[in-house]
Design an enzyme around this catalytic site. Structure first.
Site, PDB file in Angstrom:
ATOM      1  N   ASP A 166     -12.448  77.703  27.281  1.00  0.00           N
ATOM      2  CA  ASP A 166     -12.170  79.070  26.841  1.00  0.00           C
ATOM      3  C   ASP A 166     -10.870  79.602  27.436  1.00  0.00           C
ATOM      4  O   ASP A 166     -10.220  80.468  26.842  1.00  0.00           O
ATOM      5  CB  ASP A 166     -13.322  80.005  27.238  1.00  0.00           C
ATOM      6  N   GLU A 167     -10.500  79.072  28.603  1.00  0.00           N
ATOM      7  CA  GLU A 167      -9.292  79.556  29.280  1.00  0.00           C
ATOM      8  C   GLU A 167      -8.175  78.508  29.238  1.00  0.00           C
ATOM      9  O   GLU A 167      -7.253  78.523  30.058  1.00  0.00           O
ATOM     10  CB  GLU A 167      -9.637  79.946  30.718  1.00  0.00           C
ATOM     11  N   CYS A 168      -8.266  77.603  28.259  1.00  0.00           N
ATOM     12  CA  CYS A 168      -7.217  76.607  27.974  1.00  0.00           C
ATOM     13  C   CYS A 168      -7.045  75.553  29.056  1.00  0.00           C
ATOM     14  O   CYS A 168      -6.014  74.863  29.086  1.00  0.00           O
ATOM     15  CB  CYS A 168      -5.866  77.295  27.715  1.00  0.00           C
TER      16      CYS A 168
END
Length: 354
Positions: A291-293
């Protein structure tokens, strides 16, 4: 962090939408169309190989074939067999026209061709060694669309360890010759090997290939490694100036191996489910990382599960690695992995040889 993540997602052109990927059946090894449409065989040999193996071969691959033809024009693939016990295989089988009378049912047959049990999707076998240890050498790529970063060796019966031996095939074979020369081989064999080595050095010099085992390119790549993984060769993933791209697993390699051992050694399903909770906790953290790459975390965990080698982990690998490959823009590796796990063998896969 949310705004930064959104910005990074927009910057990473070509990266698939995670929600769409998670909604797809990750354990579906080949879609219906891929089973019907077989790879093409264009006249251009570079495109021919790429259509079947999903990667482009570097120039040293073709130069090495010519080198072997200079020693054995009729059977270049066997030019090193008597002296070194090495045969040219994998994509070399196309150059040697060994695949003319194949019986191919699906594209994955090619993707498994000469793939050994512990070969990760980044590894492509080109040399076969002895059968006892299943020693073999191949190209190792960090990106499927880019040239290999080095040539490496693995002995499949001994485990997953990958050992770099140079950044081209001439360097790799020079290492093999040097190893044999250091043994107490007969004088006739030694003279033959020295002759081959001298010819090899001339070809390497002619085409400007380094025979060093640790070139500047390999050293440069070593500085980019974010973690070694179980196979030891490490993984490289994009990490930006804000350190977004990779976050380490919450367990050491030793602890993770203990977790996997408890899962795979469980005597009952109930016991296994209890131990699976520890793995599921880590997989949940991978979802947060995605979700946060920080896509490298899922790539690392999936690769470690693959290297551990137990088939009971295959469903979890399929939930991790194809997604990680897609998020990293390495979907060809995902396809190779899925093909491999659809029929993972303890011997090299020769399904497309007649």
């Amino acid at each position: 962090m949310k705004l930064l993540t959104q910005k990074l997602v927009l910057q990473r052109k070509g990266k698939p939408n995670r929600q769409k990927i998670m909604a797809s059946p990750v354990n579906k090894l080949e879609d219906e169309n891929s089973e019907i449409k077989l790879p093409s065989s264009p006249d251009d040999i570079h495109e021919n190989i790429k259509s079947k193996f999903l990667v482009t071969m570097p120039e040293d691959f073709f130069h090495f074939w010519e080198f072997c033809k200079s020693m054995n024009a009729e059977k270049p693939q066997d030019a090193l067999k008597n002296a070194l016990g090495i045969e040219l295989v994998g994509p070399f089988d196309i150059l040697g026209k060994k695949l003319r009378n194949i019986h191919v049912q699906k594209p994955s047959d090619f993707l498994r061709h000469w793939r050994y049990y512990y070969d990760p999707p980044e590894f492509q076998t080109v040399f076969k060694g002895d059968n006892k240890t299943q020693y073999h050498l191949g190209y190792f790529r960090d990106e499927p669309g880019e040239p290999p970063v080095f040539v490496a060796a693995n002995s499949a019966t001994r485990g997953c360890k990958i050992t770099p031996v140079g950044d081209n095939l001439f360097a790799a074979v020079n290492v093999e010759i040097t190893k044999v020369l250091q043994t107490s081989c007969a004088k006739k064999m030694k003279d033959k090997l020295l002759e081959i080595q001298e010819t090899l050095k001339k070809w390497a010099d002619k085409h400007h290939y380094s025979l060093e085992t640790k070139t500047m390119n390999i050293k440069k790549r070593n500085r980019k490694i974010v973690t070694k993984t179980f196979h030891g060769a490490g993984i490289v993933v994009p990490v930006d100036s804000n350190n977004v791209g990779y976050r380490p697993l919450p367990e050491t390699n030793s602890n993770l191996k203990n977790i996997l051992a408890r899962i795979c050694d469980s005597k009952t399903d109930k016991e296994r489910d209890r131990h699976l909770d520890d793995l599921h906790e880590i997989m949940t953290l991978v979802q947060f990382a995605n979700d946060e790459c920080d896509y490298g975390m899922g790539f690392e965990l999936g690769m470690d599960l693959f290297c551990y080698g137990d088939s009971r982990l295959h469903p979890h690998i399929l939930n991790l690695l194809p997604l990680a490959c897609d998020l990293l823009g390495r979907n060809e590796f995902g396809k190779i992995l899925e093909a491999h796990l659809s029929d993972r063998k303890y011997t090299p896969d020769l399904s497309v040889l007649s």
